[in-house]
Write an enzyme that holds these catalytic residues in place. Structure first.
Site, PDB file in Angstrom:
ATOM      1  N   TRP A 326       0.833  -1.208   0.000  1.00 39.98           N
ATOM      2  CA  TRP A 326       0.000   0.000   0.000  1.00 39.98           C
ATOM      3  C   TRP A 326       0.867   1.256   0.000  1.00 39.98           C
ATOM      4  O   TRP A 326       0.512   2.265  -0.624  1.00 39.98           O
ATOM      5  CB  TRP A 326      -0.908   0.008   1.237  1.00 39.98           C
ATOM      6  CG  TRP A 326      -1.738   1.250   1.384  1.00 39.98           C
ATOM      7  CD1 TRP A 326      -2.990   1.467   0.896  1.00 39.98           C
ATOM      8  CD2 TRP A 326      -1.375   2.465   2.068  1.00 39.98           C
ATOM      9  NE1 TRP A 326      -3.434   2.723   1.224  1.00 39.98           N
ATOM     10  CE2 TRP A 326      -2.455   3.366   1.948  1.00 39.98           C
ATOM     11  CE3 TRP A 326      -0.243   2.886   2.767  1.00 39.98           C
ATOM     12  CZ2 TRP A 326      -2.443   4.638   2.493  1.00 39.98           C
ATOM     13  CZ3 TRP A 326      -0.227   4.162   3.312  1.00 39.98           C
ATOM     14  CH2 TRP A 326      -1.321   5.018   3.173  1.00 39.98           C
ATOM     15  N   HIS A 327       2.013   1.183   0.671  1.00 39.23           N
ATOM     16  CA  HIS A 327       2.860   2.363   0.804  1.00 39.23           C
ATOM     17  C   HIS A 327       3.543   2.764  -0.496  1.00 39.23           C
ATOM     18  O   HIS A 327       3.956   3.914  -0.636  1.00 39.23           O
ATOM     19  CB  HIS A 327       3.920   2.145   1.894  1.00 39.23           C
ATOM     20  CG  HIS A 327       3.392   2.322   3.283  1.00 39.23           C
ATOM     21  ND1 HIS A 327       2.720   1.330   3.962  1.00 39.23           N
ATOM     22  CD2 HIS A 327       3.409   3.399   4.108  1.00 39.23           C
ATOM     23  CE1 HIS A 327       2.368   1.776   5.145  1.00 39.23           C
ATOM     24  NE2 HIS A 327       2.765   3.026   5.262  1.00 39.23           N
ATOM     25  N   GLY A 328       3.675   1.853  -1.428  1.00 38.86           N
ATOM     26  CA  GLY A 328       4.313   2.258  -2.674  1.00 38.86           C
ATOM     27  C   GLY A 328       4.533   1.092  -3.617  1.00 38.86           C
ATOM     28  O   GLY A 328       4.597  -0.067  -3.197  1.00 38.86           O
TER      29      GLY A 328
END
Length: 483
Positions: A326-328
């Site tokens: 989700w973060h990248g």
């Protein structure tokens, strides 16, 4: 538009005055104002991507109505999956399309099969897409699970999705908390507004005097890691720990404080995570709204802690891996998530994951025990080590950085890339940690001294430190805008 900009300094007072002085007697017009202000706030960056927010808003508003109206479970699931597929489809295309195409090509290359990569696209990642996509999806989930009833007020719902203080970097709000506040008449509360202004000041301090001040140092060390000693590399990742904390928690403080000025209370997102005594406590205090989202909408649907311990561990691993992604769109974030999963599982297995849930460090104690201090140092070291993967551009770079820490066993005095005195930064971080410890029991009220003199001194000191460490030559955007 960013919080720490001249544009926002002009924007906020205008919206505030219109909200409380011109439209205070009409809730619907107030909500229309907040909606238009939110669209302007987001469109100031790139107005074209407003269409994505509007699309997500209309999809989940309509889907929730259909879920509520249907009595058959299979029909409800159909509409819920429609929401999931559209929202994840939008997020997946803009954020992960090129990542998966490149990964696919690289996988074939690893087996000696050369494939010409002609499928990647020039895709601009819309600011905050991961945040508002999760927020609008949670509404459909909650209606499906009968936690809330769908609203028929499209303006209130659109305002819930796009509320500008938390639109681009959270907290990720659940409809059960934010939507009723938007749908209910707000009353001007002087104390609430003052509390909001204090949070805004504290958040700006963390962003400007901590995160932005440390950014050039961190960038220099991570860019030139092969040229530095072990001590400097350790300094770089420690400073990044404070940079990302000051940046992200600073944004959350400003968001919560700004919302207070409009009579709305957002959820807490950070509760002094670097004072945690085990890794589960850290995740109960770091990016709380995201942890809560994954717990309610991924971990519980997978079965949570029910069933065998093997399945429970599997669910924990899935949550952390998905959270990392989700973060990248980079394998470094997946490794970062996997690292935290591996650190989390032992505490989970021995059932110590709830030990410090509602107990702040040193609470009820005159002096903190050495055992507690060592626990905090250990957890901070563990989290700080994991940030190497988070900050690095590739897994190879992260491993090289770690390799150099253990190979370049030397100590050297680091010189600031712009020639500033490093002692000032060491003193700043030390004062910051001490002040955070003093206020550790209430993250929503950082400047709560009863004495007017002490409050005035604190305000003055924070402003002076911001002016002292302000650096006009750096990118002032928030780190989590890219997520």
């Amino acid at each position: 538009m960013v919080f720490n900009s001249l544009e926002f300094l002009i924007f906020l007072p205008i919206v505030f005055c219109l909200y409380w002085l011109v439209f205070k007697k009409n809730l619907r017009i107030q909500n229309v104002l907040l909606l238009l202000a939110s669209y302007f706030f987001y469109g100031f960056w790139d107005w074209r991507f407003l269409s994505l927010i509007i699309l997500s808003t209309l999809v989940d508003f309509y889907v929730a109505q259909k879920i509520f109206q249907n009595n058959r479970k299979i029909s409800k699931k159909y509409w819920l999956w429609l929401s999931i597929l559209i929202n994840i489809g939008i997020l997946g295309f803009f954020k992960y399309y090129n990542f998966f195409v490149n990964s696919w090509v690289e996988m074939f290359d690893a087996f000696g099969i050369s494939i010409e990569n002609t499928w990647t696209l020039r895709v601009i990642l819309p600011v905050g897409i991961s945040f508002y996509t999760f927020q609008t999806m949670s509404y459909s989930f909650d209606v499906y699970n009968k936690h809330i009833k769908p609203t028929k007020d499209i303006v209130a719902f659109a305002t819930f999705v796009s509320f500008f203080p938390q639109l681009v970097a959270g907290p990720i709000e659940r409809a059960s908390n934010l939507l009723p506040q938007i749908s209910t008449k707000r009353v001007f509360d002087y104390n609430q507004i003052v509390s909001g202004l204090k949070l805004i000041l504290w958040g700006l301090f963390k962003k400007v005097a901590i995160a932005d001040a440390l950014a050039p140092i961190v960038d220099d060390i991570f860019t030139n890691y092969s040229n530095y000693s072990s001590s400097t590399l350790i300094l770089g990742v420690i400073f990044f720990s404070f940079q990302i904390y000051g940046d992200f928690s600073g944004y959350s403080d400003i968001a919560i404080g700004t919302a207070k000025m409009f009579g709305i209370e957002l959820s807490s997102n950070f509760k002094f995570p670097y004072f945690s005594r085990n890794i589960t406590e850290f995740w109960n205090r770091w990016h709380i709204s995201l942890s809560s989202w994954f717990k309610h909408y991924v971990y519980f649907p997978l079965g949570g802690s029910y069933g065998s311990q093997v399945k429970s561990i599997r669910n924990v691993l899935i949550v952390f891996l998905v959270s990392g992604l989700w973060h990248g769109a980079n394998w470094t974030y997946v490794v970062w998530g996997a690292f935290h999963a591996l650190a989390f599982v032992p505490v989970f297995v021995i059932k110590k994951n709830k030990k410090y849930k509602n107990l702040a460090l040193g609470e009820g104690e005159l002096i903190i025990s050495l055992k507690e201090i060592l626990k905090v140092i250990f957890v901070f070291s563990l989290v700080t080590f994991s940030w190497i993967f988070f900050r690095s551009e590739t897994i190879y770079q992260a491993l090289e950085y770690i390799h150099n820490i253990f190979i370049n066993k030397s100590f050297s005095v680091y010189d600031h890339p712009r020639g500033y005195r490093m002692i000032d930064y060491y003193m700043l971080i030390s004062l910051f940690v001490i002040f955070e410890y003093i206020i550790r029991k209430d993250e929503r009220n950082p400047i709560r001294f009863k004495s007017k003199v002490l409050r005035f001194i604190t305000y003055t000191l924070l402003i002076l430190l911001m002016l002292l460490f302000y650096d006009n030559g750096i990118d002032r955007s928030f780190i989590y805008f890219q997520f």
